[in-house]
Scaffold this motif. Structure first.
Motif: not given
Length: 624
Positions: A44-68
């Protein structure tokens, strides 16, 4: 063919995170996708994050994920949303180069020594004795595995709608997948259909750019990953704003009988929070205009995404309606918007590990669980990957609580409440959002990742340094005394209330009108303390310390509330209870509890329709 510990079906955002986590933890993993050129595709849209979604991406990164990390590497623009509100609401968002994003994900996965890729379509699962044992593919190949993670996105039974035209497919020009839904339904997993949509893509050369509103990105220390990685080296591009008008709406209204949403062609559940343009003009008939955003698809392309104009109307109607907007009067379309229907599975039949309650060692993540959004999918994929690895290694399950992470809120909502529309994360869904800020996801979650071996030594060292330097700065501010004669001239010049007597510096930092950097210009000792901080982390550390100082009372109160409520999370309900026979429970409670079968009193208390009286009955059953 080769045996694997874990097989991941689908290479979208959930599948990529799941496969990467399994492999990095040490499980021999196979990722199967129909098209290896579409790994990590932004459908869909070429964007990552946004309201509450951005917090999820930072959590993914904190856990060792790669999206961030991948988003930072491929960003065309970065912004921190909701700055006018408190830090609990701050949400990072980035525009990414769609092609570079996919390339970066492919590079990440190719670099994993424990991960193999296979281009094919899974047509069925190998099931034996109530447990998954592997998969069968369209090429006639069978792979065995100790666990399987299903992340098929919108491809299961996918059907696209372009006005009256219907085409099978999981994405435009990509075939749908059949067989798995029927198999899982026969095994006892409840399934239904959902609908989502996407807008047309347009040619920037046909726009009147000079007439559009411009929305530039920000250039400060913020990014998604907590790692010491560089920001994107791509050219930074603006987004643009514009509005629909009555002439545009008139074209859309005249064609509503050709809209699959309104002529009965689509019967499935659609998103309430991301409605099509047809739904907007019907639901908000009194509004003369709706805002649209033009988002760049890439650094080297003329393609733009029209955020806010999702539509399933025929191509000619979409084009005519868009050309009623002055800035788009000569617009050319690369491809039309469309709606897509697809199969999903009832998430209340999952454990909090995302393992199926019906089929052992089968994990489900992403849109197949009734969610929408790259970030929600990636968070689920990461947790499913971790738990599949933990399961096959005989290790303890890995779950996150509602006070620990937005990912914990997401999964608990799915498992406990189910979905009646595509689930999207909002800050309002989190009871403890002051605890779940974007600035401290690493402090909350990296120790959890370290405990299971997913956090690298580099990440752990960076976290330890951050905590040490933050605490040293706070200790200085707590202990430094300020004299009125030294600070009052500056306070008065700024129109602020002067001091009547000396105070600690922390009392000034706690004032909403003052901040640490501002005070450092008045207090040389504070400036010298800030100068000791590493250049590349100074802004991050100052912001982290300041948030803790200004909001310490709110944070502590919310932490206490969370601790009280979470006591019920440790009161386990005996397995095998026949809820239907317990007459002390309400009829609705008996039905809901029999269907969801919560593991704890805390989970049971969050099921819609469970009353305080029902909770009391359950506490008695649990021996409390």
């Amino acid at each position: 063919m080769q045996d694997y510990a874990i097989i991941v079906i689908g290479a979208g955002h959930a599948g990529c995170e799941a496969a990467a986590a399994c492999a990095r933890l040490g499980s021999k993993t196979l990722l199967i996708t129909p098209d290896m050129n579409k790994i990590g595709q932004m459908s869909c849209n070429p964007a990552v994050g946004g309201i509450a979604k951005g917090q999820i991406v930072r959590e993914i990164d904190a856990l060792g994920g790669r999206m961030g990390v991948i988003t930072d590497r491929t960003a065309l623009q970065f912004r921190m949303l909701n700055r006018s509100k408190g830090p609990a609401m701050w949400s990072p968002r980035a525009q990414s180069d769609r092609v570079r994003f996919m390339e970066a994900w492919r590079e990440e996965l190719d670099a994993e020594p424990n991960l193999d890729l296979w281009q094919d379509t899974v047509t069925s699962l190998q099931l034996e004795g109530g447990r998954v044992r592997g998969v069968h593919t369209a090429l006639g190949v069978s792979f065995s595995a100790e666990a399987v993670i299903l992340t098929a996105g919108t491809f299961l039974g996918g059907l696209m709608h372009f006005g009256e035209l219907q085409l099978p497919g999981g994405r435009i020009s990509e075939p749908a997948s059949y067989g798995i839904t029927d198999q899982l339904r026969a095994a006892g997993i409840r399934t239904d259909r959902m609908k989502t949509g996407t807008p047309p893509r347009i040619d920037a050369r046909s726009l009147h750019i000079e007439e559009l509103g411009v929305q530039e990105g920000e250039d400060d220390h913020h990014k998604f990953s907590y790692l010491d990685t560089p920001k994107s080296q791509l050219k930074q591009l603006p987004c643009y704003t514009l509005y629909t008008n009555e002439a545009c709406h008139a074209v859309l209204r005249e064609a509503l009988d050709r809209s699959p949403l309104y002529n009965g062609q689509i019967q499935s559940i659609g998103p309430r929070y991301c409605p099509s343009i047809e739904t907007k003009i019907v639901t908000f008939a009194d509004k003369p205009q709706h805002q649209l955003f033009l988002e760049p698809e890439g650094e080297r392309t003329n393609e733009y995404y029209i955020n806010g104009f999702s539509s399933s109307l025929p191509l000619e109607v979409q084009l005519k309606a868009l050309r009623q907007i002055p800035e788009l009067r000569d617009v050319k379309i690369y491809r039309p918007g469309y709606a897509i229907e697809y199969d999903f599975f009832d998430p209340t039949q999952l454990h909090h590990t995302l393992e199926s309650k019906v089929i052992q060692r089968l994990y489900l993540a992403g849109q197949v669980n009734g969610t929408t959004g790259y970030e929600e999918a990636a968070g689920q994929g990461l947790l499913a990957g971790i738990n599949a690895h933990q399961q096959v290694r005989g290790l303890a399950p890995f779950t996150l609580s509602r006070s620990e992470a937005y990912i914990g809120v997401l999964i608990d909502d799915l498992v406990t409440k189910g979905v009646d529309e595509p689930y999207r994360m909002f800050t309002s869904r989190a009871e403890y959002r002051i605890l779940l800020r974007q600035d401290d996801a690493d402090i909350r979650l990296t120790p959890r990742a370290a405990a299971i071996g997913l956090a690298t030594k580099e990440r752990i060292a960076l976290l330890e340094e951050k905590i040490r330097l933050r605490d040293e700065l706070i200790a200085f501010i707590q202990g430094f005394s300020v004299r009125p004669d030294k600070i009052n001239p500056h306070l008065e010049a700024a129109g602020l209330v002067p001091l009547r007597q000396g105070c600690k510096l922390i009392d000034l930092v706690a004032r909403p009108q003052l901040d640490i950097l501002q005070l450092a210009t008045y207090i040389p000792a504070l400036q010298r303390q800030l100068d000791k901080l590493p250049d590349n982390r100074r802004a991050e550390l100052i912001e982290c310390a300041e948030i803790l100082i200004k909001y310490s009372g709110y944070i502590e109160r919310e932490r206490e509330q969370a601790a009280k409520l979470e006591r019920l999370e440790y009161v386990f309900i005996p397995e095998g209870i026949d809820y239907a026979s317990i007459q002390a429970l309400s009829t609705e409670a008996r039905q809901k509890l029999s269907s969801i079968r919560p593991a704890t009193i805390g989970q049971a208390s969050r099921i819609p329709g469970i009353s305080p009286h029902d909770v009391s009955v359950l506490l008695v059953l649990a021996g409390r």
